[in-house]
Design an enzyme around this catalytic site. Structure first.
Site, PDB file in Angstrom:
ATOM      1  N   SER A  42      22.022  46.049 -11.323  1.00 20.71           N
ATOM      2  CA  SER A  42      22.539  44.400 -11.296  1.00 20.71           C
ATOM      3  C   SER A  42      21.366  43.623 -11.980  1.00 20.71           C
ATOM      4  O   SER A  42      21.029  44.092 -13.359  1.00 20.71           O
ATOM      5  CB  SER A  42      22.874  43.929  -9.968  1.00 20.71           C
ATOM      6  OG  SER A  42      23.512  42.743  -9.936  1.00 20.71           O
TER       7      SER A  42
ATOM      8  N   ASP B 291      34.235  45.734 -10.839  1.00 17.34           N
ATOM      9  CA  ASP B 291      33.004  44.980 -10.455  1.00 17.34           C
ATOM     10  C   ASP B 291      33.317  43.679 -10.276  1.00 17.34           C
ATOM     11  O   ASP B 291      33.510  42.957 -11.412  1.00 17.34           O
ATOM     12  CB  ASP B 291      31.720  45.507 -11.260  1.00 17.34           C
ATOM     13  CG  ASP B 291      30.436  44.949 -10.711  1.00 17.34           C
ATOM     14  OD1 ASP B 291      30.575  43.795 -10.139  1.00 17.34           O
ATOM     15  OD2 ASP B 291      29.470  45.973 -10.869  1.00 17.34           O
TER      16      ASP B 291
ATOM     17  N   HIS C 163      30.753  46.697  -7.319  1.00 19.56           N
ATOM     18  CA  HIS C 163      29.318  46.378  -7.396  1.00 19.56           C
ATOM     19  C   HIS C 163      28.502  47.440  -6.423  1.00 19.56           C
ATOM     20  O   HIS C 163      28.038  46.832  -5.463  1.00 19.56           O
ATOM     21  CB  HIS C 163      29.164  44.865  -7.236  1.00 19.56           C
ATOM     22  CG  HIS C 163      27.984  44.566  -7.836  1.00 19.56           C
ATOM     23  ND1 HIS C 163      27.513  44.488  -9.086  1.00 19.56           N
ATOM     24  CD2 HIS C 163      26.600  44.003  -7.126  1.00 19.56           C
ATOM     25  CE1 HIS C 163      26.247  44.171  -9.311  1.00 19.56           C
ATOM     26  NE2 HIS C 163      25.821  43.703  -8.192  1.00 19.56           N
TER      27      HIS C 163
END
Length: 222
Positions: free
Chosen positions: A112, A170, A197
């Site tokens: 991320s 996601d 995610h």
């Protein structure tokens, strides 16, 4: 020769996501670390910036959630074209210090916001920045920073081998953002998974990680 290559696993410096910490990241990557056992080991570090406490934070947690940079005062939105992003230089220095103090490292693994930071490090490395002796990166749910001040990282194609892992569902970093980041690299390897995610580590992804890592021998990061 082959005997030398088996001498040690690859070592990856791991960069956690926004609102995480090294400890939280380790807790959530058990399946990944098991999948890579014998081939690669992860060394996780904390981002330098603690976040302002939020109601959703675990009050029993012994570490504050952290971030690598901010798009606004104490906040971060991946889609925001932040006029005055703050904190990135400290994070680049933190990564450089970890590479120097805990090395040698072969590559980076980022998740991320940590993947976005790792991509920036790749850009600097590809330009010859001596602070970042890494040979490759694995970028999970990454994105290119929208901040105009960060645009220079993406102006030329980044010539460092990368594996980009994209979750079709996601909801935090939408798949098109991760694909856009991959296009900033010269020869990106793409791995799509049906999940959201997180860092996937089921059989299909394990195979893709190992195939990518097979290309590298310990010591190449130098």
């Amino acid at each position: 020769g082959a005997a030398m290559a088996e001498a040690r696993p690859l070592r990856l410096l791991a960069l956690h996501g926004y609102r995480q910490s090294a400890r939280r990241f380790r807790q959530r990557t058990g399946a990944l670390r098991k999948a890579l056992r014998g081939r690669a080991e992860l060394v996780v570090i904390d981002a330098p910036h603690p976040l302002p406490a939020g109601a959703e934070d675990d009050p029993d947690g012994d570490d504050p959630p952290r971030g690598w940079w901010f798009s606004g005062p104490g906040t971060f939105e991946a889609g925001e074209a932040a006029a005055a992003p703050a904190g990135l230089e400290e994070s680049l220095s933190t990564v450089a210090a970890a590479l120097a103090e805990h090395g040698p490292f072969d590559g980076l693994l980022g998740f991320s916001q940590g993947a976005a930071l790792a991509a920036m490090v790749c850009a600097l490395r590809a330009r010859g920045d001596p602070r970042f002796p890494v040979a490759f990166a694995v970028l999970v749910a990454g994105f290119a920073s929208r901040a105009p001040a960060h645009g220079h990282f993406y102006r030329e194609p980044i010539a460092l081998p990368t594996l980009h892992i994209v979750g079709d569902t996601d909801a935090v970093i939408a798949a098109p953002l991760s694909r856009e980041l991959a296009r900033c690299f010269v020869e990106p390897v793409m791995l799509t998974h049906p999940g959201g995610h997180f860092i996937p580590a089921a059989a299909a992804q394990k195979k893709a990680y190992l195939e990518f890592l097979e290309r590298f021998c310990p010591g190449q990061g130098q």
